[in-house]
Scaffold this motif. Structure first.
Motif, PDB file in Angstrom:
ATOM      1  N   ILE B  15      74.694  12.673 -20.440  1.00  0.00           N
ATOM      2  CA  ILE B  15      74.925  13.343 -19.160  1.00  0.00           C
ATOM      3  C   ILE B  15      74.129  12.564 -18.128  1.00  0.00           C
ATOM      4  O   ILE B  15      72.936  12.304 -18.342  1.00  0.00           O
ATOM      5  CB  ILE B  15      74.449  14.807 -19.240  1.00  0.00           C
ATOM      6  N   TYR B  16      74.777  12.155 -17.062  1.00  0.00           N
ATOM      7  CA  TYR B  16      74.059  11.356 -16.051  1.00  0.00           C
ATOM      8  C   TYR B  16      74.589  11.646 -14.654  1.00  0.00           C
ATOM      9  O   TYR B  16      75.664  12.232 -14.490  1.00  0.00           O
ATOM     10  CB  TYR B  16      74.142   9.856 -16.376  1.00  0.00           C
ATOM     11  N   GLU B  17      73.825  11.182 -13.693  1.00  0.00           N
ATOM     12  CA  GLU B  17      74.161  11.442 -12.296  1.00  0.00           C
ATOM     13  C   GLU B  17      74.862  10.225 -11.702  1.00  0.00           C
ATOM     14  O   GLU B  17      74.482   9.091 -12.015  1.00  0.00           O
ATOM     15  CB  GLU B  17      72.851  11.666 -11.527  1.00  0.00           C
ATOM     16  N   ILE B  27      67.447   4.208 -20.316  1.00  0.00           N
ATOM     17  CA  ILE B  27      66.445   5.262 -20.541  1.00  0.00           C
ATOM     18  C   ILE B  27      66.291   6.139 -19.302  1.00  0.00           C
ATOM     19  O   ILE B  27      66.404   7.361 -19.374  1.00  0.00           O
ATOM     20  CB  ILE B  27      65.095   4.649 -20.973  1.00  0.00           C
ATOM     21  N   ASP B  28      66.065   5.540 -18.152  1.00  0.00           N
ATOM     22  CA  ASP B  28      65.754   6.333 -16.954  1.00  0.00           C
ATOM     23  C   ASP B  28      66.963   7.074 -16.392  1.00  0.00           C
ATOM     24  O   ASP B  28      66.830   8.191 -15.897  1.00  0.00           O
ATOM     25  CB  ASP B  28      65.148   5.430 -15.876  1.00  0.00           C
ATOM     26  N   LEU B  30      70.281   7.367 -17.996  1.00  0.00           N
ATOM     27  CA  LEU B  30      71.112   8.084 -18.984  1.00  0.00           C
ATOM     28  C   LEU B  30      70.293   9.112 -19.755  1.00  0.00           C
ATOM     29  O   LEU B  30      70.828   9.975 -20.425  1.00  0.00           O
ATOM     30  CB  LEU B  30      71.743   7.094 -19.974  1.00  0.00           C
ATOM     31  N   GLY B  31      68.961   8.993 -19.697  1.00  0.00           N
ATOM     32  CA  GLY B  31      68.103   9.950 -20.407  1.00  0.00           C
ATOM     33  C   GLY B  31      68.041   9.678 -21.903  1.00  0.00           C
ATOM     34  O   GLY B  31      67.768  10.584 -22.687  1.00  0.00           O
ATOM     35  N   ALA B  32      68.287   8.449 -22.296  1.00  0.00           N
ATOM     36  CA  ALA B  32      68.308   8.139 -23.734  1.00  0.00           C
ATOM     37  C   ALA B  32      66.912   8.188 -24.335  1.00  0.00           C
ATOM     38  O   ALA B  32      65.933   7.829 -23.682  1.00  0.00           O
ATOM     39  CB  ALA B  32      68.901   6.745 -23.948  1.00  0.00           C
ATOM     40  N   ASP B  33      66.828   8.643 -25.580  1.00  0.00           N
ATOM     41  CA  ASP B  33      65.574   8.511 -26.327  1.00  0.00           C
ATOM     42  C   ASP B  33      65.813   7.521 -27.461  1.00  0.00           C
ATOM     43  O   ASP B  33      66.905   6.953 -27.580  1.00  0.00           O
ATOM     44  CB  ASP B  33      65.044   9.875 -26.811  1.00  0.00           C
ATOM     45  N   ASP B  36      68.954   7.891 -29.491  1.00  0.00           N
ATOM     46  CA  ASP B  36      70.261   7.718 -28.839  1.00  0.00           C
ATOM     47  C   ASP B  36      70.712   6.267 -28.862  1.00  0.00           C
ATOM     48  O   ASP B  36      71.902   5.985 -28.965  1.00  0.00           O
ATOM     49  CB  ASP B  36      70.162   8.132 -27.355  1.00  0.00           C
ATOM     50  N   ILE B  37      69.758   5.353 -28.718  1.00  0.00           N
ATOM     51  CA  ILE B  37      70.126   3.941 -28.517  1.00  0.00           C
ATOM     52  C   ILE B  37      70.897   3.364 -29.717  1.00  0.00           C
ATOM     53  O   ILE B  37      71.955   2.767 -29.531  1.00  0.00           O
ATOM     54  CB  ILE B  37      68.886   3.109 -28.118  1.00  0.00           C
TER      55      ILE B  37
END
Lengths: 499, 81
Positions: B15-17, B27-28, B30-33, B36-37
């Protein structure tokens, strides 16, 4: 006057004993013990020249890399206190910690600089040391300190002097700085080496964040105090980890359960990957599924030990020769443990209660939080908040948690921290966060919210909102909008009904 | 074209803007941890039938980095022909 003892002496001794041995492998670089020790002297002197005084706190925001090891030992050699911050933290989280710990020096990678744009202006006396070269105003290039030749640095450090301040998620919604002394770290290093049977010839693979105590001990302090070697990977990528194990003959691996599951998943599809060099694997940070340790042992003949250690008091690790799957092992040599009931009365063997720890492994307290310290250390025992039982052989079995906490890929996340973030959104009236099972991470946060009348936002907006203020792993992955939250008779949210 | 195919994978996972573009940070934005990668990379490898090396994996910071890797592979393939 206490004993003159410092964690950085561990490196001095091995640098003398094994000057030409490679201590760190990273990408194409191989760093010997003598080079690391020399660079630590240069950096320590550089920090002192910049005005670092004994016990000053130095924050480091770095991904896993050799510079983490260099600056960690340099700060300790200069008699400072290391405050490692998770590089995944967002600006708001970083700012809170820098203010709480009254940080005077910050060491940060150039790529992470955008995280502190606002902070730079707000903390005027903060000295920012940047790795990776920059010519910006008010920035101190790290490489200048690293490459400036210095004589060996000798500071007077005593056993009880603070070595690290490690921020852990707090039940109150804000992280708490757990203070560990040089004596704490040296005790833990020695006790863990004995229990985990780490040897000079071992080659460790560092895949968990060095900002975490488990990684500092197993990937840095233990190998360095023995004269071992460590390969550092910047991130956990299962296939890369397995390739590295084969390429470097890695013998020692410490990771969280979710990582071991991910490795097994890749291994099951790629028969050509050889992990036979692994002698010992250790799991920590979250409960290890029995099936995972069973597959490691039965299919690959590699013992996968389990340990338990809150940042405040690493206490137990399964012994190599007498491991009991499902248990986190007996306490480390020199550490006492007990199980207590709600009234802090010790319970008999086999009964479930709160797990308490006493010994030289236990932190000195929480920074600036005298009440929380007194509460956690009441009666001279550290109260872990974990529910556990102890068997007839003294092995500890973790059963659950007394505190409301979610374990996301081995990282502690308190729902209250997420709930506070959600409450700060102008459209949210009520919020409750629980942990739900996740196949990759073990658990992940899920939020339930009630909107203020007239609000029309979609769940996505609240996920993105949390991401502005909280590290990604803390952010809810699912948000459910309800008309009201279930409550118990006292009016408290009944989270059991949400699960 | 490559971006459009990557977007399908990213939209399923994150979920992204705003709009996904080559500057989107994994990371910043897409909010991946860290979990996720690998999932994202596996899906991209399957989609493009390419293998991304370990060295390349560690260098991925943005969607542009992924596009660059895929483009490099496709160019090398054309040159071989």
């Amino acid at each position: 006057m206490g004993q003159n003892i410092s964690v950085d002496k561990l490196l001095c001794k091995t640098a003398q004993a094994f000057p030409n041995k490679v201590v760190i492998h990273y990408e194409n670089d191989s760093i010997t013990y003598s080079r690391l020790n020399k660079e630590v002297d240069n950096l320590a002197q550089g920090l002192i020249d910049l005005g670092l005084k004994s016990s000053d706190k130095v924050a480091a925001i770095l991904e896993n890399c050799p510079d983490f090891v260099r600056i960690y030992f340099a700060i300790l050699r200069a008699a400072g206190t290391v405050v490692p911050l998770n590089p995944l933290y967002k600006e708001d989280e970083i700012q809170y910690i820098l203010n709480d710990a009254k940080i005077k020096f910050l060491v940060i990678d150039r790529e992470l600089l955008p995280k502190i744009n606002k902070i730079e202006a707000e903390i005027s006396d903060l000295k920012i040391i940047v790795i990776g070269g920059t010519k910006e105003k008010n920035i101190i290039p790290y490489e200048e300190l690293l490459n400036k030749e210095a004589d060996p640095v000798e500071m007077n450090v005593e056993e009880n002097d603070l070595a690290v301040c490690l921020y852990t998620s707090g039940t109150s919604g804000r992280p708490k700085g757990a203070l560990l002394s040089h004596g704490n770290l040296i005790f833990l290093t020695k006790a863990c080496i004995t229990r985990m049977d780490m040897r000079t010839e071992d080659h460790s693979l560092c895949v968990i964040p060095l900002a975490h105590i488990f990684s500092q001990l197993t990937n840095m302090l233990m190998p360095i105090s023995l004269g071992g070697s460590v390969t550092i990977l910047p991130r956990f990528i299962p296939r890369a980890v397995l390739n590295e194990i084969a390429a470097k003959n890695i013998s020692y691996l410490c990771a969280v359960p979710a990582m071991y599951s991910a490795l097994l998943s890749v291994l099951s599809q790629a028969q050509d990957l050889n992990i036979a060099s692994l002698r010992v694997c250790v799991s920590g940070g979250a409960p290890l599924p029995l099936e995972t340790s069973k597959v490691f042992m039965e299919k690959y003949n590699i013992p996968l030990l389990e340990g338990s250690g809150p940042t405040e008091a690493v206490a137990c690790i399964g012994p190599l020769e007498a491991n009991k799957p499902g248990s986190v092992g007996p306490p480390l040599e020199g550490v006492k443990v007990k199980i207590v009931n709600e009234n802090d009365q010790e319970l008999p063997q086999g009964e479930i209660g709160e797990f308490c720890v006493q010994g030289p492994n236990v932190m000195q307290g929480y920074l600036n939080l005298s009440e929380a310290t007194a509460e956690a250390l009441r009666g001279g025992w550290f109260h872990t908040g974990d529910l556990a039982k102890i068997d007839e052989d003294g092995y500890v079995y973790l059963i659950g948690r007394k505190k409301d906490m979610i374990l996301v890929g081995g990282m502690n996340v308190y729902p209250s921290e997420i709930e506070q973030c959600l409450f700060s959104h102008p459209q949210i009236l009520e919020a409750a966060v629980i942990g739900i099972p996740d196949k990759d991470r073990g658990e992940m946060p899920k939020a339930f919210i009630v909107l203020r009348p007239g609000s029309t936002s979609e769940p996505k907006e609240f996920i993105l909102y949390c991401r502005k203020y909280l590290a990604n792993y803390k952010c809810p992955r699912q948000v459910v909008i309800l008309d009201c939250l279930p409550k118990n008779p006292t009016g408290k949210v009944d989270k059991k009904q949400l699960a | 074209m490559i971006l459009a195919r990557i977007k399908v994978i990213i939209d399923e996972q994150f979920i992204y803007e705003g709009e996904l573009n080559e500057h989107t940070r994994v990371i910043d934005d897409l909010g991946a941890d860290s979990f996720d990668i690998p999932v994202m990379v596996n899906a991209i490898e399957d989609e493009f039938r390419e293998t991304i090396s370990d060295e390349e994996l560690f260098r991925i910071r943005t969607i542009g980095d992924i596009i660059e890797i895929i483009e490099g592979r496709q160019k090398a393939l054309e040159e071989d022909k």
